[in-house]
Design a protein around this motif. Structure first.
Motif, mmCIF file in Angstrom:
data_model
loop_
_atom_site.group_PDB
_atom_site.id
_atom_site.type_symbol
_atom_site.label_atom_id
_atom_site.label_comp_id
_atom_site.label_asym_id
_atom_site.label_seq_id
_atom_site.Cartn_x
_atom_site.Cartn_y
_atom_site.Cartn_z
ATOM 1 N N PRO A 47 -10.162 0.615 -7.381
ATOM 2 C CA PRO A 47 -9.482 1.508 -6.431
ATOM 3 C C PRO A 47 -8.364 0.851 -5.626
ATOM 4 N N PHE A 48 -8.359 -0.471 -5.562
ATOM 5 C CA PHE A 48 -7.378 -1.172 -4.741
ATOM 6 C C PHE A 48 -6.176 -1.668 -5.521
ATOM 7 N N PHE A 49 -6.164 -1.445 -6.836
ATOM 8 C CA PHE A 49 -5.042 -1.829 -7.682
ATOM 9 C C PHE A 49 -4.047 -0.690 -7.794
ATOM 10 N N ASN A 144 -5.503 0.702 1.935
ATOM 11 C CA ASN A 144 -6.322 -0.497 1.826
ATOM 12 C C ASN A 144 -6.192 -1.319 3.112
ATOM 13 N N ALA A 145 -6.841 -0.841 4.169
ATOM 14 C CA ALA A 145 -6.738 -1.463 5.489
ATOM 15 C C ALA A 145 -7.226 -2.908 5.491
ATOM 16 N N VAL A 148 -4.405 -5.076 4.171
ATOM 17 C CA VAL A 148 -3.326 -5.156 5.168
ATOM 18 C C VAL A 148 -3.710 -6.177 6.237
ATOM 19 N N HIS A 149 -4.929 -6.067 6.756
ATOM 20 C CA HIS A 149 -5.408 -6.991 7.796
ATOM 21 C C HIS A 149 -5.425 -8.428 7.269
ATOM 22 N N PHE A 150 -5.929 -8.612 6.042
ATOM 23 C CA PHE A 150 -5.984 -9.947 5.440
ATOM 24 C C PHE A 150 -4.587 -10.557 5.343
ATOM 25 N N VAL A 175 2.938 2.517 -1.405
ATOM 26 C CA VAL A 175 2.695 1.088 -1.608
ATOM 27 C C VAL A 175 3.464 0.308 -0.542
ATOM 28 N N LEU A 176 2.730 -0.433 0.277
ATOM 29 C CA LEU A 176 3.327 -1.242 1.327
ATOM 30 C C LEU A 176 3.692 -2.613 0.764
ATOM 31 N N MET A 177 4.799 -3.162 1.222
ATOM 32 C CA MET A 177 5.220 -4.488 0.800
ATOM 33 C C MET A 177 5.082 -5.439 1.975
#
Length: 182
Positions: A47-49, A144-145, A148-150, A175-177
């Protein structure tokens, strides 16, 4: 590429010494290489890909590219002899000195050792010292919080001008960069 296995030792909760290390996919056996596809397509990781399920042919092509070190690099993350996940540069360009980085942890039994941080630091070191890269990016699905935090904890910066979209399971996703200068 990194056949030198990076290692770090930790004192576990029980007082014993734990060893974290990165091993290039070219140095793991066929069973471990096949396991990477199973993990990648699992409900815990997929799910995170950005992409949907990986076929056997796609996985074989990806492995060949990484084993040859053809503008890609991937390492299995181990705690002692237990494989935990994968850290990888899906692409890099020595001319522009840029690349992309990613990670997934499938086995979460050793979270107190912070294997993701160790693995990212190790792969960023390979990118900078062995490959001469100056900048890495990470593409993250907006929902995918944890990722993002990582990435923010690893000092990646959000790059709103490079934000885009992908289609995942027939649905458009933002999609965030995130980028980091090495």
């Amino acid at each position: 590429l990194p056949s030198r296995a990076e290692s770090r030792f930790w004192r576990g909760r029980s007082g014993g010494i734990m060893r974290l290390r990165l091993v290039n996919v070219s140095d793991v056996d066929e069973a471990m290489r096949a396991q990477l596809r199973v993990w990648r397509n699992s409900d815990m990781v997929s799910p995170f890909f950005l992409l949907d399920q990986v076929t056997e042919e796609q996985h074989s092509a990806w492995l060949e590219k990484n084993v040859r070190g053809e503008n890609a690099c991937a390492c299995v993350i181990y705690a002692h002899q237990v494989p935990l996940g994968l850290v990888y540069l899906p692409w890099f360009d020595r001319e522009s000195r840029q690349g992309e980085i990613g990670i997934y942890i499938y086995n979460r039994d050793f979270q107190e050792l912070r294997p993701a941080s160790f693995a990212y630091e190790g792969m960023m070191d390979v990118a900078a010292k062995d490959l001469g890269l100056k900048r890495l990016c990470a593409r993250i699905l907006e929902d995918n919080a944890k990722s993002v935090h990582f990435h923010e904890r690893m000092r990646f910066k959000f790059s709103p001008e490079d934000t885009g979209e992908c289609v995942k399971n027939g649905e458009r996703k933002r999609v965030l960069m995130y980028v980091k200068d090495l």
